[in-house]
Design an enzyme around this catalytic site. Structure first.
Site, PDB file in Angstrom:
ATOM      1  CG  HIS A   1      -2.999   3.394   2.707  1.00  0.00           C
ATOM      2  ND1 HIS A   1      -3.680   3.031   1.464  1.00  0.00           N
ATOM      3  CD2 HIS A   1      -3.133   1.968   3.448  1.00  0.00           C
ATOM      4  CE1 HIS A   1      -4.194   1.538   1.553  1.00  0.00           C
ATOM      5  NE2 HIS A   1      -3.750   1.198   2.536  1.00  0.00           N
TER       6      HIS A   1
ATOM      7  CG  ASN B   1      -6.624  -1.188   1.759  1.00  0.00           C
ATOM      8  OD1 ASN B   1      -6.237  -0.770   0.761  1.00  0.00           O
ATOM      9  ND2 ASN B   1      -6.080  -1.559   2.863  1.00  0.00           N
TER      10      ASN B   1
ATOM     11  CB  CYS C   1      -0.799   0.094   1.368  1.00  0.00           C
ATOM     12  SG  CYS C   1      -1.852  -1.516   1.259  1.00  0.00           S
TER      13      CYS C   1
HETATM   14  N1  ACO Z   1     -17.962  -8.900  10.306  1.00  0.00           N
HETATM   15  C1  ACO Z   1     -18.111  -9.205  11.670  1.00  0.00           C
HETATM   16  N2  ACO Z   1     -17.384  -9.657  12.599  1.00  0.00           N
HETATM   17  C2  ACO Z   1     -16.111  -9.553  11.896  1.00  0.00           C
HETATM   18  C3  ACO Z   1     -15.747  -9.360  10.681  1.00  0.00           C
HETATM   19  C4  ACO Z   1     -16.600  -8.915   9.930  1.00  0.00           C
HETATM   20  N3  ACO Z   1     -16.509  -8.634   8.638  1.00  0.00           N
HETATM   21  N4  ACO Z   1     -14.416  -9.455  10.584  1.00  0.00           N
HETATM   22  C5  ACO Z   1     -13.837  -9.896  11.724  1.00  0.00           C
HETATM   23  N5  ACO Z   1     -14.866  -9.934  12.691  1.00  0.00           N
HETATM   24  C6  ACO Z   1     -14.989 -10.271  14.111  1.00  0.00           C
HETATM   25  C7  ACO Z   1     -13.653 -11.101  14.517  1.00  0.00           C
HETATM   26  O1  ACO Z   1     -13.726 -12.440  14.070  1.00  0.00           O
HETATM   27  C8  ACO Z   1     -13.440 -10.965  15.711  1.00  0.00           C
HETATM   28  O2  ACO Z   1     -14.366 -11.628  16.606  1.00  0.00           O
HETATM   29  P1  ACO Z   1     -14.021 -12.240  18.014  1.00  0.00           P
HETATM   30  O3  ACO Z   1     -13.501 -11.173  19.064  1.00  0.00           O
HETATM   31  O4  ACO Z   1     -15.193 -13.147  18.465  1.00  0.00           O
HETATM   32  O5  ACO Z   1     -12.895 -12.972  17.747  1.00  0.00           O
HETATM   33  C9  ACO Z   1     -13.827  -9.672  16.025  1.00  0.00           C
HETATM   34  O6  ACO Z   1     -14.585  -9.034  14.808  1.00  0.00           O
HETATM   35  C10 ACO Z   1     -12.480  -8.733  15.690  1.00  0.00           C
HETATM   36  O7  ACO Z   1     -12.932  -7.462  16.433  1.00  0.00           O
HETATM   37  P2  ACO Z   1     -11.762  -6.529  16.583  1.00  0.00           P
HETATM   38  O8  ACO Z   1     -10.343  -7.032  16.803  1.00  0.00           O
HETATM   39  O9  ACO Z   1     -12.257  -5.544  17.736  1.00  0.00           O
HETATM   40  O10 ACO Z   1     -11.671  -5.603  15.267  1.00  0.00           O
HETATM   41  P3  ACO Z   1     -11.311  -4.121  15.041  1.00  0.00           P
HETATM   42  O11 ACO Z   1     -11.866  -3.151  15.705  1.00  0.00           O
HETATM   43  O12 ACO Z   1      -9.665  -4.498  15.319  1.00  0.00           O
HETATM   44  O13 ACO Z   1     -11.165  -4.224  13.670  1.00  0.00           O
HETATM   45  C11 ACO Z   1     -10.165  -4.463  11.410  1.00  0.00           C
HETATM   46  C12 ACO Z   1     -10.888  -4.999  12.704  1.00  0.00           C
HETATM   47  C13 ACO Z   1     -11.129  -3.525  10.730  1.00  0.00           C
HETATM   48  C14 ACO Z   1      -9.583  -5.523  10.674  1.00  0.00           C
HETATM   49  C15 ACO Z   1      -8.983  -3.533  12.147  1.00  0.00           C
HETATM   50  O14 ACO Z   1      -7.966  -4.521  12.997  1.00  0.00           O
HETATM   51  C16 ACO Z   1      -8.041  -2.923  11.102  1.00  0.00           C
HETATM   52  O15 ACO Z   1      -8.458  -2.082  10.305  1.00  0.00           O
HETATM   53  N6  ACO Z   1      -6.813  -3.340  11.100  1.00  0.00           N
HETATM   54  C17 ACO Z   1      -5.787  -2.812  10.094  1.00  0.00           C
HETATM   55  C18 ACO Z   1      -6.132  -3.110   8.571  1.00  0.00           C
HETATM   56  C19 ACO Z   1      -5.491  -2.500   7.616  1.00  0.00           C
HETATM   57  O16 ACO Z   1      -5.516  -1.438   7.470  1.00  0.00           O
HETATM   58  N7  ACO Z   1      -4.860  -3.281   6.784  1.00  0.00           N
HETATM   59  C20 ACO Z   1      -4.220  -2.642   5.680  1.00  0.00           C
HETATM   60  C21 ACO Z   1      -4.047  -3.732   4.759  1.00  0.00           C
HETATM   61  S1  ACO Z   1      -2.866  -2.657   3.664  1.00  0.00           S
HETATM   62  C22 ACO Z   1      -2.201  -3.627   2.536  1.00  0.00           C
HETATM   63  O17 ACO Z   1      -0.919  -3.687   2.496  1.00  0.00           O
HETATM   64  C23 ACO Z   1      -3.120  -4.732   1.650  1.00  0.00           C
END
Ligand code: ACO
Length: 311
Positions: free
Chosen positions: A236, A266, A112
Site C-alpha cells: 500500500h 496515498n 486502504c
Molecule cells: N508540513 C510540515 N509540518 C507538518 C506537516 C506538514 N504537512 N504535518 C505535520 N507536521 C508537523 C506536526 O505538526 C508536528 O509538529 P510538532 O512536532 O511541532 O507537533 C510534526 O510535523 C510531526 O512530526 P512527526 O511526528 O515526526 O512526523 P512523522 O515523521 O511521524 O510523519 C506522518 C508524519 C507522515 C503523518 C507519519 O506519521 C505517517 O506517515 N503516518 C502514517 C500515515 C498513514 O500511513 N496513513 C495511512 C492512511 S491509510 C487510510 O486508510 C486512509
C-alpha cells in the site's frame, strides 16, 4: 483450478497537485513532505468526475486487458470509502455505465486494505465455481473528504482508481495464499468525520510498519515460498518509510518493490491495483513471477496476497 488476475487497469485524473502547490495552501514545505512521506505530487479529480467515473475508466481498461466483455461479468466488487452516495453502491453505478447486466454488484468498506478484501472475496466465488469473471475495483476521490486546511492530512492523499478482473486460471497460478485481518480497537486512530480525515499519524505508522511486515512474511510462508522467491512487492502506497520497512523486512533489493507513492500520494484502496497495473503495463511483471500485495488501512484493517502471475 486456481483464481487469478485476468487483466488490470488504472485511471488517474489529469490535474496534478504538487508539494509546491500545497506550500501555498497550508504551512508546509516540499522538503517536509518528501522526506516524511516520499510524496512529490498527487492527482485531483475535477468537480465533474466522481468516484464512479474513475472506477468506470479503470474497469474499462482492466476488462480490455482481460478480454472480458461487460455481459460476461458475474460480480462487481468496489472497495471505496468515498462512494458517490451512501447508496446506491458505486458497484451498481458502474454496472449501469458498463452495461454489465448479468453481474451482482456491491461495495465493500475496508479502507486502504479494501482491494485485498475484494480480491480474496472474488477468489472464494471463483474457486467454489460459483462465478467466473469478477471485477474488483479500488477507487477513491479522497479530495472530497480532505480538510484542505489541515496540514497533517492534506498533504498525504490523492484521487485515482485501479481495477482487476479475476477469474479461473491454471492450477498453480493465481492466488497462492492470503491473510486478512482487522482490529476494531484501533478504529479511532484513523477515521473520517466533519471536517475531514482524522489520523493519529504516529500510531498508524507504528501499526503499519509492524503489520505490513508481518502479513507479507506470513503469506510468503503460507505459499510455501521463501523471501528470495518474491519478484515484486506491491505494498500500500501510503508513505515511503512504511513501504521501505516492509521491503527491508523481506530483505528485498530496491528494484523488487513497486513504487508509485511519489506520483499519486496515498489513494487508499486504489494504491495497490494502480501500482499493479502500472508495473504490469511497464512490462515488469511476467508469467510465473511471484507478486506479493500487502495493505493496511482504517478500521484498522490489513490484508496480503501472494500471486503467481499468469493464466
Ligand atoms: N508540513 C510540515 N509540518 C507538518 C506537516 C506538514 N504537512 N504535518 C505535520 N507536521 C508537523 C506536526 O505538526 C508536528 O509538529 P510538532 O512536532 O511541532 O507537533 C510534526 O510535523 C510531526 O512530526 P512527526 O511526528 O515526526 O512526523 P512523522 O515523521 O511521524 O510523519 C506522518 C508524519 C507522515 C503523518 C507519519 O506519521 C505517517 O506517515 N503516518 C502514517 C500515515 C498513514 O500511513 N496513513 C495511512 C492512511 S491509510 C487510510 O486508510 C486512509
Amino acid at each position: 483450478m486456481g483464481a487469478g488476475v485476468l487483466g488490470v487497469g488504472k485511471f488517474s485524473p489529469e490535474k496534478v497537485l504538487t508539494n509546491f502547490d500545497l506550500e501555498k495552501m497550508v504551512d508546509t514545505s516540499d522538503e517536509w513532505i518528501r522526506t516524511r512521506t516520499g510524496i512529490e505530487e498527487r492527482r485531483i479529480a475535477d468537480d465533474d468526475t466522481d468516484t464512479s467515473d474513475m472506477a468506470y475508466y479503470a474497469s474499462v481498461n482492466a476488462m480490455k486487458d482481460a478480454g472480458v466483455q461487460a455481459e460476461d461479468l458475474d460480480l462487481i466488487l468496489v472497495a471505496t470509502v468515498t462512494p458517490d452516495y451512501p447508496f446506491p453502491s458505486v458497484a451498481c453505478l458502474i454496472q449501469e455505465k458498463l452495461g454489465a447486466w448479468n453481474a451482482a454488484a456491491m461495495d465493500l468498506s475496508a479502507a486502504c486494505a479494501g482491494c485485498m478484501y475484494g480480491m480474496i472475496t472474488a477468489k472464494q466465488f471463483i474457486e467454489s465455481d460459483t462465478y467466473k469473471n469478477i471485477l474488483v475495483v479500488g477507487v477513491e476521490k479522497l479530495s472530497k473528504i480532505t480538510n484542505w486546511e489541515d496540514r497533517n492530512t492534506a498533504v498525504l492523499f490523492g484521487d485515482g482508481a485501479g481495477a482487476v478482473v479475476m477469474g479461473p486460471v491454471t492450477d498453480g497460478r493465481g492466488v497462492l495464499s492470503f491473510e486478512l485481518g482487522s482490529d476494531g480497537s484501533g478504529a479511532k486512530e484513523l477515521f473520517q468525520d466533519e471536517p475531514g480525515i482524522y489520523m493519529n499519524g504516529r500510531e498508524v505508522f507504528k501499526f503499519a510498519v509492524r503489520q505490513m511486515g508481518e502479513s507479507a512474511v506470513n503469506v510468503v510462508e503460507k505459499a510455501g515460498l521463501t523471501k528470495g522467491d518474491i519478484d515484486h512487492l506491491i505494498p500500500h502506497q501510503a508513505n515511503i518509510r512504511i513501504m521501505e520497512a516492509s521491503r527491508q523486512r523481506l530483505e528485498l533489493p530496491e528494484d523488487r518493490m513497486v513504487k508509485t507513492v511519489q506520483k499519486y500520494g496515498n489513494t487508499s484502496s486504489s494504491t495497490i491495483p494502480i501500482a499493479l497495473a502500472e508495473a504490469y503495463e511497464d512490462g515488469r511483471i511476467n508469467d510465473d513471477d511471484i507478486v506479493v500485495l500487502v495493505g493496511f488501512g482504517g478500521g484498522l484493517t490489513w490484508g496480503a496476497v501472494t500471486l503467481k502471475w499468469g493464466q
